[in-house]
Motif scaffolding. Sequence first.
Motif, PDB file in Angstrom:
ATOM      1  N   HIS A  19      35.940   8.737  22.393  1.00  0.00           N
ATOM      2  CA  HIS A  19      35.475   8.023  21.203  1.00  0.00           C
ATOM      3  C   HIS A  19      34.016   7.590  21.341  1.00  0.00           C
ATOM      4  O   HIS A  19      33.267   7.591  20.356  1.00  0.00           O
ATOM      5  CB  HIS A  19      36.357   6.799  20.938  1.00  0.00           C
ATOM      6  CG  HIS A  19      37.645   7.131  20.272  1.00  0.00           C
ATOM      7  ND1 HIS A  19      38.854   6.836  20.833  1.00  0.00           N
ATOM      8  CD2 HIS A  19      37.921   7.739  19.100  1.00  0.00           C
ATOM      9  CE1 HIS A  19      39.819   7.242  20.036  1.00  0.00           C
ATOM     10  NE2 HIS A  19      39.278   7.799  18.978  1.00  0.00           N
ATOM     11  N   ASP A  26      27.803  10.964  16.370  1.00  0.00           N
ATOM     12  CA  ASP A  26      27.759  10.675  14.930  1.00  0.00           C
ATOM     13  C   ASP A  26      26.565   9.803  14.574  1.00  0.00           C
ATOM     14  O   ASP A  26      25.956   9.964  13.507  1.00  0.00           O
ATOM     15  CB  ASP A  26      29.050   9.987  14.482  1.00  0.00           C
ATOM     16  CG  ASP A  26      30.243  10.925  14.436  1.00  0.00           C
ATOM     17  OD1 ASP A  26      30.037  12.152  14.556  1.00  0.00           O
ATOM     18  OD2 ASP A  26      31.379  10.429  14.291  1.00  0.00           O
ATOM     19  N   CYS A  86      29.312  -2.824  14.726  1.00  0.00           N
ATOM     20  CA  CYS A  86      30.268  -2.833  13.611  1.00  0.00           C
ATOM     21  C   CYS A  86      29.983  -3.973  12.639  1.00  0.00           C
ATOM     22  O   CYS A  86      30.063  -3.787  11.413  1.00  0.00           O
ATOM     23  CB  CYS A  86      31.693  -2.921  14.140  1.00  0.00           C
ATOM     24  SG  CYS A  86      32.266  -1.415  14.943  1.00  0.00           S
ATOM     25  N   ASP A  90      28.870  -3.643   8.714  1.00  0.00           N
ATOM     26  CA  ASP A  90      29.573  -4.324   7.624  1.00  0.00           C
ATOM     27  C   ASP A  90      28.614  -5.087   6.715  1.00  0.00           C
ATOM     28  O   ASP A  90      28.838  -5.187   5.509  1.00  0.00           O
ATOM     29  CB  ASP A  90      30.623  -5.294   8.176  1.00  0.00           C
ATOM     30  CG  ASP A  90      31.777  -4.573   8.855  1.00  0.00           C
ATOM     31  OD1 ASP A  90      31.959  -3.365   8.598  1.00  0.00           O
ATOM     32  OD2 ASP A  90      32.487  -5.226   9.655  1.00  0.00           O
ATOM     33  N   ASP A  96      26.087   5.680   4.504  1.00  0.00           N
ATOM     34  CA  ASP A  96      27.376   6.205   4.945  1.00  0.00           C
ATOM     35  C   ASP A  96      27.409   6.176   6.473  1.00  0.00           C
ATOM     36  O   ASP A  96      27.016   7.129   7.131  1.00  0.00           O
ATOM     37  CB  ASP A  96      27.557   7.630   4.417  1.00  0.00           C
ATOM     38  CG  ASP A  96      28.924   8.186   4.722  1.00  0.00           C
ATOM     39  OD1 ASP A  96      29.851   7.385   4.921  1.00  0.00           O
ATOM     40  OD2 ASP A  96      29.053   9.418   4.773  1.00  0.00           O
ATOM     41  N   PRO A  98      28.926   6.108  10.303  1.00  0.00           N
ATOM     42  CA  PRO A  98      30.030   6.835  10.939  1.00  0.00           C
ATOM     43  C   PRO A  98      31.243   5.936  11.177  1.00  0.00           C
ATOM     44  O   PRO A  98      31.120   4.833  11.690  1.00  0.00           O
ATOM     45  CB  PRO A  98      29.443   7.324  12.265  1.00  0.00           C
ATOM     46  CG  PRO A  98      28.102   6.734  12.393  1.00  0.00           C
ATOM     47  CD  PRO A  98      27.739   6.038  11.140  1.00  0.00           C
ATOM     48  N   LYS A  99      32.397   6.435  10.788  1.00  0.00           N
ATOM     49  CA  LYS A  99      33.649   5.691  10.987  1.00  0.00           C
ATOM     50  C   LYS A  99      34.077   5.701  12.452  1.00  0.00           C
ATOM     51  O   LYS A  99      34.919   4.920  12.867  1.00  0.00           O
ATOM     52  CB  LYS A  99      34.769   6.306  10.138  1.00  0.00           C
ATOM     53  CG  LYS A  99      34.433   6.413   8.662  1.00  0.00           C
ATOM     54  CD  LYS A  99      34.291   5.069   8.018  1.00  0.00           C
ATOM     55  CE  LYS A  99      34.067   5.186   6.540  1.00  0.00           C
ATOM     56  NZ  LYS A  99      32.743   4.850   6.091  1.00  0.00           N
ATOM     57  N   SER A 100      33.488   6.579  13.236  1.00  0.00           N
ATOM     58  CA  SER A 100      33.862   6.697  14.647  1.00  0.00           C
ATOM     59  C   SER A 100      33.544   5.423  15.430  1.00  0.00           C
ATOM     60  O   SER A 100      34.160   5.165  16.467  1.00  0.00           O
ATOM     61  CB  SER A 100      33.178   7.899  15.289  1.00  0.00           C
ATOM     62  OG  SER A 100      31.783   7.836  15.121  1.00  0.00           O
ATOM     63  N   TYR A 102      34.178   2.381  14.404  1.00  0.00           N
ATOM     64  CA  TYR A 102      35.368   1.532  14.275  1.00  0.00           C
ATOM     65  C   TYR A 102      36.514   2.054  15.142  1.00  0.00           C
ATOM     66  O   TYR A 102      37.272   1.269  15.710  1.00  0.00           O
ATOM     67  CB  TYR A 102      35.813   1.453  12.814  1.00  0.00           C
ATOM     68  CG  TYR A 102      34.810   0.774  11.914  1.00  0.00           C
ATOM     69  CD1 TYR A 102      34.561  -0.587  12.034  1.00  0.00           C
ATOM     70  CD2 TYR A 102      34.113   1.488  10.951  1.00  0.00           C
ATOM     71  CE1 TYR A 102      33.637  -1.220  11.211  1.00  0.00           C
ATOM     72  CE2 TYR A 102      33.187   0.875  10.129  1.00  0.00           C
ATOM     73  CZ  TYR A 102      32.953  -0.484  10.264  1.00  0.00           C
ATOM     74  OH  TYR A 102      32.040  -1.096   9.464  1.00  0.00           O
ATOM     75  N   GLU A 103      36.620   3.371  15.227  1.00  0.00           N
ATOM     76  CA  GLU A 103      37.641   3.962  16.099  1.00  0.00           C
ATOM     77  C   GLU A 103      37.368   3.612  17.556  1.00  0.00           C
ATOM     78  O   GLU A 103      38.296   3.333  18.320  1.00  0.00           O
ATOM     79  CB  GLU A 103      37.677   5.473  15.918  1.00  0.00           C
ATOM     80  CG  GLU A 103      38.125   5.916  14.539  1.00  0.00           C
ATOM     81  CD  GLU A 103      37.883   7.391  14.302  1.00  0.00           C
ATOM     82  OE1 GLU A 103      37.429   8.099  15.222  1.00  0.00           O
ATOM     83  OE2 GLU A 103      38.159   7.840  13.176  1.00  0.00           O
TER      84      GLU A 103
END
Length: 118
Positions: A19, A26, A86, A90, A96, A98-100, A102-103
């Motif tokens: 991750h 990303d 993160c 927020d 946009d 990267p959602k990675s 949060y993962e």
Amino acid sequence: MENYSDNRIRSSCHNCERHLRLAISDWYHLLSRLALSSETWLYDCEWWMKQVPSSLDMPWAFESLFDAVKRPGMLDVLLVKVDEVCLAMDRHEGLDFPKSMYELRSSLKLLKKEVLDE
């Protein structure tokens, strides 16, 4: 019993490393998109965004996170850095992200829970 615990933590470390590499990759992709135009690079890309890869790209990213977990506080340092990113994501709207990231944060929290439960 201890061997099972070590294997579980080692597996979680490999998951976090994956991750982490994905999040760094990303984030570089995001920066490369912002750098296509000097206007977006200067005005839309804030200073903290440019610092994310260098703050996360530590030896634990490409070496063994399992060795870093054995040292007190190292996992906390990484988790705090990811939490800061993160929270900044927020607060900042219009991009946009990267959602990675949060993962990565959720896998690090899971790893920390497993280390503390040991």
